[in-house]
Design a protein around this motif. Structure first.
Motif, short mmCIF file in Angstrom:
data_model
loop_
_atom_site.label_atom_id
_atom_site.label_comp_id
_atom_site.label_asym_id
_atom_site.label_seq_id
_atom_site.Cartn_x
_atom_site.Cartn_y
_atom_site.Cartn_z
N PRO A 36 10.15 11.45 -0.22
CA PRO A 36 9.21 12.07 -1.04
C PRO A 36 9.10 13.43 -0.79
N TRP A 37 8.95 13.72 0.65
CA TRP A 37 9.03 15.14 1.07
C TRP A 37 10.19 15.86 0.78
N LEU A 38 11.44 15.22 0.87
CA LEU A 38 12.71 15.95 0.41
C LEU A 38 12.70 16.23 -0.93
N GLU A 39 12.21 15.32 -1.87
CA GLU A 39 12.05 15.71 -3.26
C GLU A 39 11.12 16.84 -3.79
N GLU A 40 10.21 17.07 -2.75
CA GLU A 40 9.16 18.14 -3.06
C GLU A 40 9.80 19.50 -2.66
N GLN A 41 10.36 19.40 -1.58
CA GLN A 41 11.30 20.58 -1.13
C GLN A 41 12.36 21.10 -2.18
#
Length: 275
Positions: A36-41
């Protein structure tokens, strides 16, 4: 039997989560799910880019048209730099990036100031030189938002032998795991564990203690000292069937593997069966 969530992870279990849609890393003794952190970035990237590859994903490598960041000579899109750096090391241990819980720092050769050392660049949100593009950065390694478990400091092999059927399974377990947590790893091989007594050298094992606390020592270092193979001897736990006529409660997953069965979920397939 009460099923528990896995708490400890081996490096091999983390290494299999090495894709953009399933990205795990380990750092400072914890295991993080950064998907989920990658998607937000990636949502932060405002560059206009036309992707010509059939997958239409942000992580593809066969694009013909690139965003302006590539034209300026950047290896990665500036807005995606940090995300792509994490993706490069997906499934690996990143503890050497940090010191005392903070990112390793260095003296910048141009500005002479103390900055975080990042091998692949700082990204557009945290430039090294003063810039109006600077934005607060939320460290993903702080807090429990992305933590899924703990990374083991050392793994060890253990053999589990079913004296009723004669079958033997060798598992790679975490040295910090209790016998009960090892039982959860052995569960796919025998779903009726509560009808067995676990013993080592004729003594019953305490399920709340680790292998070391139960007297099952890891002697691989001693084997290395005398130039013997590590797998020359693997301790074996013996399972003795009690025939107590008990049944485990139904599980949330089906054992037959039939697609239609998983959709309809008949009660008969979700009952634990003994081995």
């Amino acid at each position: 039997m009460r099923y528990t969530k896995q708490q400890w992870y081996t490096p091999a279990e983390v290494a299999i989560h090495n894709t953009a849609s399933d990205c795990w890393v380990s750092a400072n003794g914890n295991v993080y799910n950064l998907t989920p952190w990658l998607e937000e970035q990636i949502r932060l990237c405002k560059c206009t880019k036309t992707c010509s590859c059939p997958t239409k994903n942000w992580f593809c490598n066969d694009c013909v048209e690139y965003c302006p960041c590539f034209k300026r000579g950047y290896v990665y899109c500036d807005a995606k730099r940090l995300a792509m750096t994490i993706l490069m090391y997906a499934g690996k241990d990143l503890s050497y990036w940090f010191k005392d819980g903070n990112w390793v720092q260095q003296i910048h050769p141009i500005t002479g100031s103390t900055v975080t050392y990042r091998k692949h660049g700082h990204g557009y949100r945290n430039p090294v030189v003063p810039s109006t593009r600077w934005r607060p950065f939320e460290p993903w390694w702080r807090g429990d938002k992305y933590v899924v478990g703990k990374a083991t400091a050392k793994t060890r092999p253990i053999r589990i032998t079913n004296t009723l059927t004669g079958s033997t399974v060798t598992l790679e377990v975490c040295s910090e795991e209790t016998i009960y947590e090892i039982m959860m790893r052995y569960l796919p091989h025998n779903s009726h564990l509560m009808s067995y007594t676990w013993r080592y050298m004729g003594k019953s094992l305490c399920l709340k203690k680790t292998l070391e606390e139960n007297g099952i020592l890891d002697e691989r270092d001693r084997f290395n000292d005398v130039a013997l193979a590590e797998n020359m001897h693997i301790p074996a736990i013996l399972l003795y069937y009690d025939d107590d006529l008990t049944e485990d409660p139904p599980r949330d997953e089906c054992f037959c593997g039939d697609v239609t069965c998983k959709i309809n979920k008949p009660a008969a397939c979700y009952k634990s069966t003994s081995t």
